[in-house]
Design an enzyme around this catalytic site. Structure first.
Site, PDB file in Angstrom:
ATOM      1  N   LYS A 113      11.802 -40.654  25.260  1.00  0.00           N
ATOM      2  CA  LYS A 113      11.284 -39.450  24.607  1.00  0.00           C
ATOM      3  C   LYS A 113      10.246 -38.728  25.474  1.00  0.00           C
ATOM      4  O   LYS A 113      10.045 -37.535  25.346  1.00  0.00           O
ATOM      5  CB  LYS A 113      10.640 -39.814  23.262  1.00  0.00           C
ATOM      6  CG  LYS A 113      11.485 -40.648  22.314  1.00  0.00           C
ATOM      7  CD  LYS A 113      12.583 -39.839  21.665  1.00  0.00           C
ATOM      8  CE  LYS A 113      13.167 -40.493  20.419  1.00  0.00           C
ATOM      9  NZ  LYS A 113      13.818 -41.787  20.625  1.00  0.00           N
TER      10      LYS A 113
HETATM   11  C1  LIG Z   1      15.069 -42.206  20.113  1.00  0.00           C
HETATM   12  C2  LIG Z   1      15.660 -43.378  20.771  1.00  0.00           C
HETATM   13  C3  LIG Z   1      17.053 -43.554  20.816  1.00  0.00           C
HETATM   14  C4  LIG Z   1      18.008 -42.608  20.128  1.00  0.00           C
HETATM   15  O1  LIG Z   1      18.031 -41.344  20.747  1.00  0.00           O
HETATM   16  P1  LIG Z   1      18.659 -40.093  19.959  1.00  0.00           P
HETATM   17  O2  LIG Z   1      18.408 -38.929  20.835  1.00  0.00           O
HETATM   18  O3  LIG Z   1      17.930 -40.012  18.658  1.00  0.00           O
HETATM   19  O4  LIG Z   1      20.097 -40.375  19.776  1.00  0.00           O
HETATM   20  C5  LIG Z   1      17.536 -44.638  21.513  1.00  0.00           C
HETATM   21  N1  LIG Z   1      16.706 -45.528  22.112  1.00  0.00           N
HETATM   22  C6  LIG Z   1      15.368 -45.395  22.082  1.00  0.00           C
HETATM   23  C7  LIG Z   1      14.516 -46.421  22.737  1.00  0.00           C
HETATM   24  C8  LIG Z   1      14.798 -44.315  21.421  1.00  0.00           C
HETATM   25  O5  LIG Z   1      13.466 -44.194  21.400  1.00  0.00           O
END
Ligand SMILES: *Cc1c(COP(=O)(O)O)cnc(C)c1O
Length: 499
Positions: A113
């Site tokens: 993120k």
């Molecule tokens: C948010 C997240 C995901 C999922 O990503 P999306 O964009 O919501 O599909 C997968 N792995 C981790 C570690 C995350 O923080």
């Protein structure tokens, strides 16, 4: 380039407005009205550039109302070695023959993120200036663990902004919780909600579109925006690393320009994998897009049957950031796959809100399976995969990444497809130390705290402990207690001194 709303195609705004608003007022998501293309020559020209420069190039195709100087300011402020522990920003590790891990967790909160949330505040504050909005921007975030912390780090003490994060009280790991409740900054609020992630997300969505709240906000000289992946400013930075890693693999001779590259993404809200789809539609030679879920496999079922059905048991898992039954960004994909049929999108998403289910047409289903493969695995398989990678390749991965690896193994067995493949590695294993240690057969005793687990994992994996996690140990907890999901709206108004 204009952006349209998925629920009303006649709404058209420029990217700065789309980013500042976060979501369209009738509840639709903003999408670019055309997908810009990237030629093979342009891809090759990115080879000599660093990550920030590649990002600025990709953004110049989508955020056409930002000047080149503004885009350079945003990318050079966000993608630095001050925030990321590697000069490459997005690191690529060679796992085994033709299979690569795209490590997206070298940023300040150790999850992918950061790739978007380090730059979103710059996009947003630039947008507010460009639009002469002269309002305080209030960011509301619903988080399954990683978004919240990444958004807090991105927005803390950014002038003209206020950020409030809601997380499910039982839905996040100890480390994730510790990261959030110790958050520093004058403009931050963190709140636990008695419920699951979908409750948090629905609560935030409702507040965003509640007329009474919006009026109170207006009177207080404030406006909402979103740092969730419903905001286009979250999605567009994610396109960059698929473009960039294709170029990096070609530059280092792992693939030739023009070769297909499959992509595997551990998926929750469908944001990260949708970014891969955009990169592919731009012209990056990506092959199958493999959508990996944990046992909350609403997306696997959808890709396989065309029926989206959230009326099912919700399971907390070892990969909590994917414990999601409403994948918001699917709306953007379906808008594209229906030929921008906003009436159809309204119908499906009203049905989802009211009955919890909808079924797409055969034509859409065919387009979906042409591009995507869906698979899932449970916690036992996730842990077995962590152990297998450790044993075979000396590589330690987190639980979310392990879901992707397992689904990829299943995909290869099922299809015999040996196309070179990039697996999105979405979190540092240190963020989920308890589960990873357990998978490695070193399950810590119940009284071992999250920091000692990090130490234990360091010993087992020989990986360096991320500085930002180590630093949490001495930070005081600032945010305690929890509220009911029905109290979220009142909480927001109170915190903003609007009631
Ligand atoms: C948010 C997240 C995901 C999922 O990503 P999306 O964009 O919501 O599909 C997968 N792995 C981790 C570690 C995350 O923080």
């Amino acid at each position: 380039m204009f952006y349209k709303s998925t629920r009303n195609s006649s709404i058209r705004v420029e990217s700065a407005a789309a980013i500042a608003k976060g979501i369209s007022e009738e509840g639709g998501l903003f999408v670019p009205e055309t997908i810009p293309s990237i030629s093979m020559d342009e891809l090759k020209s990115l080879a000599g550039m660093n990550y920030a420069q590649r990002a600025a190039f990709v953004f110049s195709k989508y955020l056409t109302d930002y000047t080149d100087a503004e885009l350079r300011y945003c990318t050079e402020s966000a993608y630095t070695t001050k925030a990321f522990d590697t000069e490459n920003i997005a690191e690529i590790a060679h796992l085994f023959e033709g299979t690569y891990m795209l490590e997206l967790w070298h940023g300040p909160t150790c999850a992918f993120k950061d790739m978007a949330l380090q730059i979103l505040p710059y996009f947003l504050t630039t947008a507010v200036k460009k639009l002469h909005m002269d309002k305080k921007v209030v960011i509301l975030v619903a988080t399954s663990g990683d978004t919240g912390k990444a958004a807090l780090e991105g927005f803390k003490d950014v002038p003209g902004t206020e950020i409030m994060v809601f997380y499910p009280v039982e839905g996040v790991s100890d480390m994730q919780k510790r990261q959030m409740v110790t958050q520093e900054g004058e403009n931050v609020t963190v709140c636990a909600v008695k419920g699951n992630f979908d409750d948090c997300q629905s609560g935030v969505k409702k507040i965003f579109t509640d007329h009474k709240v919006l009026e109170a906000l207006e009177q207080g000289g404030m406006t909402f925006s979103s740092a969730n992946s419903i905001n286009w400013g979250r999605l567009v930075p994610q396109i960059v690393y698929y473009v960039s890693s294709y170029v990096s693999l070609a530059e280092s001779g792992q693939i030739a320009y023009g070769d297909l590259l499959n992509v595997v993404v551990p998926t929750g809200n469908f944001g990260n994998i949708l970014a891969a789809y955009y990169a592919k539609m731009m012209g990056v030679p990506l092959g199958k897009l493999i959508c990996a879920s944990n046992i909350n496999k609403v997306l696997t079922d959808f890709i396989r049957t065309g029926v989206y059905n959230r009326n099912r048991q919700f399971y907390p898992t070892a990969s909590p950031s994917m414990d999601i039954l409403i994948s918001s960004n699917l709306e953007r994909l379906l808008y594209l796959l229906t030929g921008e049929d906003d009436a159809q999108i309204r119908e499906w998403f009203t049905a989802l809100a009211e009955q919890g289910t909808y079924e797409v047409t055969d034509a859409v289903k065919a387009k979906l399976t042409e591009q995507f493969y869906g698979g899932f695995c449970d916690d036992a398989e996730t842990k077995a995969t962590i152990a297998e990678l450790y044993k075979k390749y000396g590589y330690t991965c987190d639980t979310h990444t392990a879901v992707a690896v397992k689904v990829y193994e299943d995909y290869r067995k099922e299809t015999g497809d040996t196309t070179k493949t990039l697996i999105a590695s979405t979190a540092s294993p240190f963020k989920f130390s308890a589960s990873v240690l357990d998978a490695l057969g070193k399950k810590p005793a119940d009284d071992v705290d999250e920091y000692d687990m990090v130490e234990l994992l360091h010993e087992a994996s020989k990986m360096e402990i991320p500085q930002s996690l180590a630093a949490l140990k001495t930070k005081p907890r600032r945010f305690e207690g929890s509220i009911d999901k029905s109290e979220m709206q009142q909480f927001v108004l109170q915190e903003l001194h609007l009631s």
